[in-house]
Design a protein around this motif. Structure first.
Motif: not given
Length: 86
Positions: A40-52
């Motif tokens: 129900p709330t906002t959360i932080k996620i970590k994106l695994d970026v391919v080139r960067g």
């Protein structure tokens, strides 16, 4: 790699559009990567970026379009409940 599992035996559908998935967490359609936050709330996620550089973003409940799946390999919950979406 994400450890999120399908919420139902049906798993991910064939439709590309967000909101059609029964998965909490990262999932990808044919071309687009999404994160479905089931809480129900906002959360932080970590994106695994391919080139960067990997990056952390704040997402709200429901589906968030992350970008092309060829550019976003995965996304994982890292905490930060109540973060501000910018």
């Amino acid at each position: 790699m994400s450890t999120i599992t399908p919420a139902s035996a049906g798993g991910a559908g064939s439709a590309e559009g967000a909101g059609t998935q029964a998965v909490c967490g990262y999932y990808a359609g044919r071309e687009i990567a999404y994160y479905n936050h089931c809480g129900p709330t906002t959360i932080k996620i970590k994106l695994d970026v391919v080139r960067g550089f990997d990056r952390t973003i704040c997402v709200g409940p429901g589906d968030t379009r992350l970008g092309l799946k060829s550019q976003i390999r995965d996304a994982n919950y890292v905490g930060g409940a109540g973060c501000r979406i910018t």
